[in-house]
Motif scaffolding. Structure first.
Motif, PDB file in Angstrom:
ATOM      1  N   MET A   1      40.341  52.341  62.765  1.00  0.00           N
ATOM      2  CA  MET A   1      39.820  52.326  61.419  1.00  0.00           C
ATOM      3  C   MET A   1      38.426  51.733  61.422  1.00  0.00           C
ATOM      4  N   SER A   2      37.630  52.304  60.596  1.00  0.00           N
ATOM      5  CA  SER A   2      36.261  51.806  60.534  1.00  0.00           C
ATOM      6  C   SER A   2      36.170  50.667  59.530  1.00  0.00           C
ATOM      7  N   GLY A   3      35.094  49.940  59.578  1.00  0.00           N
ATOM      8  CA  GLY A   3      34.878  48.790  58.702  1.00  0.00           C
ATOM      9  C   GLY A   3      34.773  49.182  57.241  1.00  0.00           C
ATOM     10  N   SER A   4      34.197  50.359  56.958  1.00  0.00           N
ATOM     11  CA  SER A   4      34.052  50.765  55.558  1.00  0.00           C
ATOM     12  C   SER A   4      35.404  51.124  54.944  1.00  0.00           C
ATOM     13  N   ASN A   5      36.326  51.679  55.738  1.00  0.00           N
ATOM     14  CA  ASN A   5      37.663  51.984  55.221  1.00  0.00           C
ATOM     15  C   ASN A   5      38.421  50.700  54.883  1.00  0.00           C
ATOM     16  N   LEU A   6      38.275  49.676  55.734  1.00  0.00           N
ATOM     17  CA  LEU A   6      38.945  48.398  55.470  1.00  0.00           C
ATOM     18  C   LEU A   6      38.394  47.730  54.215  1.00  0.00           C
ATOM     19  N   ARG A   7      37.074  47.813  54.046  1.00  0.00           N
ATOM     20  CA  ARG A   7      36.481  47.222  52.836  1.00  0.00           C
ATOM     21  C   ARG A   7      36.945  47.970  51.592  1.00  0.00           C
ATOM     22  N   GLY A   8      37.048  49.270  51.667  1.00  0.00           N
ATOM     23  CA  GLY A   8      37.526  50.066  50.542  1.00  0.00           C
ATOM     24  C   GLY A   8      38.957  49.724  50.194  1.00  0.00           C
ATOM     25  N   GLN A   9      39.803  49.567  51.238  1.00  0.00           N
ATOM     26  CA  GLN A   9      41.200  49.215  50.997  1.00  0.00           C
ATOM     27  C   GLN A   9      41.291  47.822  50.394  1.00  0.00           C
ATOM     28  N   THR A  10      40.497  46.879  50.882  1.00  0.00           N
ATOM     29  CA  THR A  10      40.481  45.523  50.361  1.00  0.00           C
ATOM     30  C   THR A  10      40.033  45.518  48.901  1.00  0.00           C
ATOM     31  N   SER A  11      39.054  46.337  48.573  1.00  0.00           N
ATOM     32  CA  SER A  11      38.574  46.423  47.187  1.00  0.00           C
ATOM     33  C   SER A  11      39.663  46.961  46.264  1.00  0.00           C
ATOM     34  N   VAL A  12      40.383  47.973  46.700  1.00  0.00           N
ATOM     35  CA  VAL A  12      41.467  48.539  45.890  1.00  0.00           C
ATOM     36  C   VAL A  12      42.568  47.508  45.705  1.00  0.00           C
ATOM     37  N   GLU A  13      42.910  46.771  46.758  1.00  0.00           N
ATOM     38  CA  GLU A  13      43.930  45.738  46.654  1.00  0.00           C
ATOM     39  C   GLU A  13      43.483  44.638  45.686  1.00  0.00           C
ATOM     40  N   MET A  14      42.218  44.271  45.746  1.00  0.00           N
ATOM     41  CA  MET A  14      41.682  43.239  44.860  1.00  0.00           C
ATOM     42  C   MET A  14      41.725  43.719  43.404  1.00  0.00           C
ATOM     43  N   LEU A  15      41.370  44.968  43.140  1.00  0.00           N
ATOM     44  CA  LEU A  15      41.450  45.520  41.790  1.00  0.00           C
ATOM     45  C   LEU A  15      42.894  45.533  41.290  1.00  0.00           C
ATOM     46  N   PHE A  16      43.823  45.868  42.157  1.00  0.00           N
ATOM     47  CA  PHE A  16      45.238  45.878  41.795  1.00  0.00           C
ATOM     48  C   PHE A  16      45.704  44.473  41.410  1.00  0.00           C
ATOM     49  N   ILE A  17      45.345  43.480  42.197  1.00  0.00           N
ATOM     50  CA  ILE A  17      45.724  42.090  41.924  1.00  0.00           C
ATOM     51  C   ILE A  17      45.092  41.608  40.617  1.00  0.00           C
ATOM     52  N   LEU A  18      43.817  41.929  40.400  1.00  0.00           N
ATOM     53  CA  LEU A  18      43.146  41.529  39.168  1.00  0.00           C
ATOM     54  C   LEU A  18      43.763  42.210  37.942  1.00  0.00           C
ATOM     55  N   SER A  19      44.182  43.462  38.084  1.00  0.00           N
ATOM     56  CA  SER A  19      44.806  44.152  36.951  1.00  0.00           C
ATOM     57  C   SER A  19      46.149  43.515  36.604  1.00  0.00           C
ATOM     58  N   ILE A  20      46.899  43.066  37.603  1.00  0.00           N
ATOM     59  CA  ILE A  20      48.167  42.381  37.342  1.00  0.00           C
ATOM     60  C   ILE A  20      47.907  41.056  36.620  1.00  0.00           C
ATOM     61  N   ILE A  21      46.918  40.310  37.040  1.00  0.00           N
ATOM     62  CA  ILE A  21      46.576  39.037  36.401  1.00  0.00           C
ATOM     63  C   ILE A  21      46.127  39.279  34.964  1.00  0.00           C
ATOM     64  N   LEU A  22      45.270  40.267  34.765  1.00  0.00           N
ATOM     65  CA  LEU A  22      44.777  40.580  33.425  1.00  0.00           C
ATOM     66  C   LEU A  22      45.915  41.014  32.505  1.00  0.00           C
ATOM     67  N   LEU A  23      46.818  41.809  32.988  1.00  0.00           N
ATOM     68  CA  LEU A  23      47.971  42.240  32.200  1.00  0.00           C
ATOM     69  C   LEU A  23      48.828  41.033  31.800  1.00  0.00           C
ATOM     70  N   GLY A  24      49.040  40.118  32.720  1.00  0.00           N
ATOM     71  CA  GLY A  24      49.797  38.900  32.416  1.00  0.00           C
ATOM     72  C   GLY A  24      49.131  38.072  31.329  1.00  0.00           C
ATOM     73  N   VAL A  25      47.818  37.936  31.405  1.00  0.00           N
ATOM     74  CA  VAL A  25      47.074  37.182  30.388  1.00  0.00           C
ATOM     75  C   VAL A  25      47.197  37.866  29.033  1.00  0.00           C
ATOM     76  N   LEU A  26      47.072  39.193  29.007  1.00  0.00           N
ATOM     77  CA  LEU A  26      47.166  39.928  27.748  1.00  0.00           C
ATOM     78  C   LEU A  26      48.557  39.821  27.121  1.00  0.00           C
ATOM     79  N   LEU A  27      49.565  39.663  27.930  1.00  0.00           N
ATOM     80  CA  LEU A  27      50.917  39.517  27.404  1.00  0.00           C
ATOM     81  C   LEU A  27      51.197  38.096  26.916  1.00  0.00           C
ATOM     82  N   LEU A  28      50.580  37.101  27.518  1.00  0.00           N
ATOM     83  CA  LEU A  28      50.857  35.703  27.170  1.00  0.00           C
ATOM     84  C   LEU A  28      50.022  35.187  26.004  1.00  0.00           C
ATOM     85  N   ILE A  29      48.796  35.640  25.853  1.00  0.00           N
ATOM     86  CA  ILE A  29      47.915  35.092  24.820  1.00  0.00           C
ATOM     87  C   ILE A  29      48.460  35.306  23.414  1.00  0.00           C
TER      88      ILE A  29
END
Length: 165
Positions: A1-29
């Motif tokens: 795997m090349s370095g750009s593919n790993l960075r892309g996968q890491t970015s997608v994982e980070m967006l997924f984690i942030l969306s879960i956190i944001l959804l939790g905040v929107l449900l709790l507020i």
């Protein structure tokens, strides 16, 4: 795997984690804000009811402030008005547009249910007017509102109670 593919996968994982956190905040507020709203109304109602009890207990009428007119009538018409005690307040019923708050007083006097009803109405009018002078509360078309939501006071004295819109 090349370095750009790993960075892309890491970015997608980070967006997924942030969306879960944001959804939790929107449900709790909203839940947290609703609890704050209820607490603000109850604290204000309890404060106004305690003021009413203290005013009746002292028994000295303030004639130059219209907010005290309902309580002045209680002092004038009922010699045992100093024996009326505030017990507590609680939210009884709640919808999206309104909430009903039970405000409970007791007494150890011998007054009729009709007199209890009149006293409950006077206490309710005082509490309503006292709240209307506080930030966030207003009276529109004779009804009490807190931040756009209607507050209905169910005031009980002994076995009788009065509804104050």
């Amino acid at each position: 795997m090349s370095g750009s593919n790993l960075r892309g996968q890491t970015s997608v994982e980070m967006l997924f984690i942030l969306s879960i956190i944001l959804l939790g905040v929107l449900l709790l507020i909203p839940t947290h804000l609703q609890g704050s709203y209820d607490s603000a109304v109850l604290v204000s109602v309890r404060g106004a009811a305690s003021d009413a009890e203290a005013y009746l207990r002292v028994g000295v009428m303030v004639l130059d402030d219209p907010i005290y007119v309902p309580l002045n009538e209680v002092i004038q018409n009922y010699s045992d008005s100093a024996r009326i005690r505030f017990i507590g307040a609680a939210i009884r019923n709640e919808t999206g547009q309104s909430m009903a708050v039970l405000v409970d007083f007791e007494h150890d006097t011998s007054i009729s249910p009709a007199d209890e009803y009149r006293i409950a109405g006077a206490l309710g009018e005082f509490i309503k007017n006292r709240l209307a002078a506080q930030p966030g509360f207003s009276i529109k078309s004779g009804n009490l509102y807190y931040e756009g939501r209607r507050v209905i006071l169910n005031v009980s004295v002994g076995e009788s109670w009065a509804v104050v819109p």
